[in-house]
Design an enzyme around this catalytic site. Structure first.
Site, PDB file in Angstrom:
ATOM      1  N   GLU A  19       5.182 -30.223  -0.551  1.00 18.96           N
ATOM      2  CA  GLU A  19       4.353 -30.095  -1.751  1.00 18.96           C
ATOM      3  C   GLU A  19       2.958 -29.561  -1.435  1.00 18.96           C
ATOM      4  OE1 GLU A  19       3.872 -34.276  -0.194  1.00 18.96           O
ATOM      5  OE2 GLU A  19       5.495 -32.868  -0.541  1.00 18.96           O
ATOM      6  N   ASP A  38      -3.705   9.430   3.978  1.00 17.90           N
ATOM      7  CA  ASP A  38      -4.103  10.831   4.060  1.00 17.90           C
ATOM      8  C   ASP A  38      -4.843  11.022   5.384  1.00 17.90           C
ATOM      9  OD1 ASP A  38      -4.633  13.436   3.494  1.00 17.90           O
ATOM     10  OD2 ASP A  38      -5.912  13.074   1.759  1.00 17.90           O
ATOM     11  N   ASP A  93      -8.182   7.084  -1.470  1.00 17.23           N
ATOM     12  CA  ASP A  93      -9.483   6.928  -2.128  1.00 17.23           C
ATOM     13  C   ASP A  93      -9.713   7.890  -3.281  1.00 17.23           C
ATOM     14  OD1 ASP A  93      -9.700   9.282  -0.754  1.00 17.23           O
ATOM     15  OD2 ASP A  93     -11.524   8.757   0.353  1.00 17.23           O
ATOM     16  N   ASP A 121      -4.498   8.903  -5.995  1.00 15.89           N
ATOM     17  CA  ASP A 121      -3.911   7.867  -5.148  1.00 15.89           C
ATOM     18  C   ASP A 121      -3.523   6.597  -5.896  1.00 15.89           C
ATOM     19  OD1 ASP A 121      -3.931   9.149  -2.594  1.00 15.89           O
ATOM     20  OD2 ASP A 121      -6.106   8.928  -2.552  1.00 15.89           O
TER      21      ASP A 121
END
Length: 852
Positions: free
Chosen positions: A292, A334, A596, A600
């Site tokens: 748990e 890239d 970036d 993308d």
């Protein structure tokens, strides 16, 4: 100031049909924006500018929500039944244990969540607004109706509004309209009845492709167009490797617990033991079997990992992505800025015959200067190469760049000369040219010329140059609008060749990632020849190359068969990038994607872990799970190792709970078959469980051996099951040995038997952490001091508890001294045998054939 009228006072369904002037009056706003005080008042009224508002419940309600856990409810029911049947002591003990467990879980997770939220907020999307008459950046969530937002290429539109001003403003609004091509927007445009026709308005969630604009905010948050359909747009991404693993683990534990508890209930009921006693025993057994604290351990471990990664210059937006980063075995990226310095320079500008050409430089400069889209590094390199006087030129119109056409065109004019100048991918530009320019004299392009131009381009690319083609066509003075149809019958002017030097640090970082079991795949819109040149310089082996044209010809099964053996995916568009990511995931890989740019976002969403950089456009940062504060693979490698440390500590808790702890619970169920009394009282089982859980709380602090972070590891249910099958029986064997000692050596009665086994089971299942926590020799691996102190402290509490005033409340009696002497020998023997089985297990996993 009186309450500002809101859009709800008018027909919200078609608010874009009203003019900007009407909205300025309605919103009591001006072109210079709001004051800070007024914005704060409106923020209090309108709420945060968030589509999926996460209303944090008060802390008390969050705490009480923990009691909705089914196991907690069953325990509270058991406490109530005990109280009503006169077992007040049992009821109080069970209630206290439940409350202690819930408090510990809540406090740890709350602190972890606060730390993670602070990190995520540090890279949240921001917007430029006019406040107090000046432009400033604020979190997009703080935008209010009446704000004036400054928009530029690469931005996400942060709210719904009407345009006060726009220059060559194109947005991509496929999210709302399904239209894949950019839509042109104009201030003061004639309003349309539908959202698609709202040329004078821009909508939250759409992205700016080119141009600039000032937006008067009309609607924010859930009142925006995207807010109205947010639930239908919230397509859940495919589950990540970590999510799949934890779900499988939970199902495995649930099945085992159900079968074992059902077995105990049926057998003991058949033997006519008291029903309440059997019920409490079965509930306690279920609690003992259930990990748990796993959610708390996962949350705390991931939060600590996020803080550690922040120190390593990586900001985590989605906590579970830390484990996915550690499990990542394929990184797609890239090359620009990752493998190269992103210090692009224009090195050559040549005509179709390969001669240096000032004409090519002039045309390229005109295109880059007047282009209003997001300036690429290539545009910046052209503009920085040499200053060219363009004061005599005037821009008429523009066809903005998109990733399907892979080109941008501007329509410009000087005196009586009006020219369309195009710049873009060589193969696309040349396909639109019918003539070429040699010594300012156009000549027809024939097959021989086409072959020569291709050879010239490939020669430049083999030298490592990135190449753009420049073309133009003259148009009449009446031609005052440009569209895609004008990009035809062009005159090929020549090539602009750029050089981006390979990054010095990339070679070592690539080698480190490869040594860490992470394969690098380059997914780029650039030429395969340029990319191969960069890979050769950096020592990255190229196993195969797949181009965008080849990908387009493959269906999904064929692409999945191909991607495994490929290193480079070149000349690909955003959709093809996403297909590559999904194909790799379908092959069983845990895939990261580093990007970036505007293009993308699709692959960032598709990857197990999306990575972007702090300098990225808003669209990419919003889609990413993590933000690198430095565009450097060394930073990423450090993040990968931290992710593996986090995963290793989570695995320690899981392996503890499914080996020694499960073995003890199995022994308890088995002992209940032949003993005339319960082997351990329900309150003793619960106390055993809570003390065991306390000993595991410091696991997130523990050190991790280098061998555990050497290679990527996923949450493998088969591995956990096999480890449980290997170690669990050892625990059960020593439990039954303890039964023998207690019954036939010490001649224990019911109370002594239960006390002795309580001490032995807790000692073995707690101290086994020192064996399980390291795959190698435990004597050579130092645990964290807090973990060591807590573990030994819990064992000491268990050993001394029978001698304290609390003992009668739990049914304990003081064991004789010889019991502790035997216990020490048994614990040492147990740990030694577990270590031997552990080594055999890991050796068998590494060399499965040798174990046959």
């Amino acid at each position: 100031m009186s309450a500002t009228p809101t859009p709800s006072a008018v027909d919200r369904a078609s608010w874009w049909c009203r003019s900007a002037a009407a909205w300025l009056a309605t919103l009591d706003a001006g072109p210079a924006g709001l004051t800070s005080d007024e914005a704060a008042r409106r923020r209090a009224r309108s709420g945060p500018n968030i589509v999926h508002t996460r209303h944090a419940a008060p802390l008390l309600l969050q705490f009480l929500a923990r009691f909705r856990n089914p196991l907690v409810l069953v325990l509270l029911l058991a406490a109530a039944v005990s109280g009503f049947t006169g077992e007040a002591t049992n009821a109080i003990i069970i209630g206290c244990i439940v409350c202690l467990s819930v408090v510990m879980d809540f406090v740890q997770e709350f602190r972890a969540g606060r730390a993670a939220d602070r990190l995520a907020q540090s890279v949240s999307v921001r917007a430029a607004v006019l406040r107090d008459g000046t432009a400033r950046e604020i979190p997009a969530a703080d935008i209010v109706p009446g704000d004036v937002v400054m928009l530029a290429a690469g931005d996400l539109v942060p709210a719904d509004g009407v345009l006060l001003d726009a220059k060559h403003f194109f947005v991509k609004q496929a999210l709302l309209t399904g239209e894949p091509y950019p839509a042109e927007k104009e201030a003061g445009a004639v309003p349309g009845a539908t959202l698609e026709d709202a040329r004078g308005a821009a909508f939250m969630g759409t992205s700016v492709i080119s141009g600039s604009a000032k937006l008067l905010v009309v609607e924010t948050g859930t009142r925006t167009a995207i807010g109205a359909i947010a639930d239908t747009l919230a397509r859940r991404p495919p589950p990540t490797a970590f999510e799949q693993g934890t779900r499988g683990f939970g199902l495995m534990i649930m099945r085992l617990t159900f079968l074992l508890v059902l077995f105990v209930l049926l057998v003991n009921a058949f033997e006519h033991k008291p029903l309440l006693e059997i019920f409490l025993f079965a509930v306690a057994l279920a609690v003992g079997l259930t990990p748990e604290l796993l959610p708390m351990v996962v949350s705390v471990t991931l939060a600590r990992g996020a803080l550690a990664m922040a120190r390593a210059r990586v900001i985590v937006k989605r906590l579970a992505a830390i484990q996915d980063l550690g499990s990542m075995d394929v990184l797609c990226t890239d090359k620009t800025g990752t493998l190269t310095e992103a210090r692009i320079e224009l090195e050559r500008h040549v005509d179709p015959l390969g001669r240096p050409s000032e004409r090519v430089l002039e045309l390229a400069y005109l295109n880059s200067f007047f282009e209003t889209g997001l300036k690429s590094p290539l545009d910046e390199a052209i503009l920085e190469h040499r200053h060219i006087d363009v004061s005599g030129w005037r821009k008429i119109d523009e066809v903005p760049f998109d990733f399907e056409r892979r080109r941008v065109s501007v329509l410009v004019e000087r005196a009586a000369e009006r020219v369309l100048v195009a710049k873009g991918a060589p193969e696309d530009i040349l396909g639109l040219c019918s003539r070429y320019e040699a010594d300012r004299t156009p000549a027809t392009i024939d097959a021989a010329a086409t072959t020569a131009f291709r050879a010239q381009r490939e020669g430049l690319e083999r030298e490592g140059f990135r190449v753009l083609a420049i073309a133009w066509r003259g148009v009449g003075p009446e031609h005052d609008h440009a569209d895609v149809g004008d990009e035809s019958e062009l005159v090929f002017a020549g090539y602009a060749a750029f050089f981006d030097p390979p990054k010095e640090s990339a070679k070592a970082a690539l080698a480190a990632l490869a040594a860490s079991g992470v394969a690098i795949k380059i997914v780029s819109g650039d030429s395969e020849l340029v990319t191969q040149h960069v890979c050769a310089v950096l020592g990255l082996p190229v196993a195969g190359v797949l181009t965008g044209r080849e990908i387009a010809a493959l269906d999904e099964p064929a692409l999945q068969a191909k991607v495994e053996g490929m290193t480079l995916f070149c000349r690909v568009n955003p959709t093809q990038k996403e297909r590559v990511i999904r194909a790799l995931r379908a092959r069983g890989h845990v895939v990261g994607y580093l990007g970036d740019g505007i293009n993308d976002a699709p692959p960032l969403h598709a990857a197990d872990v999306g990575l972007s950089v702090d300098s990225a456009v808003d669209v990419a940062k919003e889609a990413a799970d993590m933000i690198l504060l430095e565009h450097d693979l060394r930073v990423l490698h450090a993040g990968v190792l931290e992710g593996r440390r986090t995963f290793a500590n989570i695995m320690k808790y899981i392996m503890m709970g499914t080996s020694s702890n499960f073995g003890n619970m199995f022994s308890m169920a088995g002992a209940s078959l032949f003993l005339p009394f319960l082997p351990m009282l329900p309150t003793q089982i619960l106390l055993n469980n809570i003390l065991y859980d306390v000993s595991e709380v410091p696991i997130p602090l523990d050190r991790v051996e280098e061998a555990e972070i050497a290679l990527p590891r996923a949450l493998d249910i088969a591995f956990i099951r096999d480890f449980m099958i290997a170690i669990g029986p050892v625990s059960s064997l020593f439990d039954f040995l303890t039964f023998y000692v207690l019954l036939f050596v010490l001649h224990a009665n019911e109370a002594l038997f239960q006390t002795g086994w309580f001490v032995e089971s807790l000692a073995t299942q707690v101290l086994v952490i020192f064996v399980i926590r390291a795959p190698g020799n435990p004597l050579l691996s130092r645990p964290h001091p807090v973990l060591a102190a807590t573990s030994f402290g819990i064992v000491a509490i268990a050993a001394l508890l029978p001698f304290t005033p609390l003992a009668p409340f739990f049914g304990f009696v003081a064991p004789p001294p010889q019991f502790y002497a035997i216990l020490v020998v048994m614990v040492v023997a147990y740990l030694a045998i577990v270590e031997g089985v552990k080594r055999w297990f890991f050796a068998r996993r590494r060399n499965p054939r040798r174990s046959d």
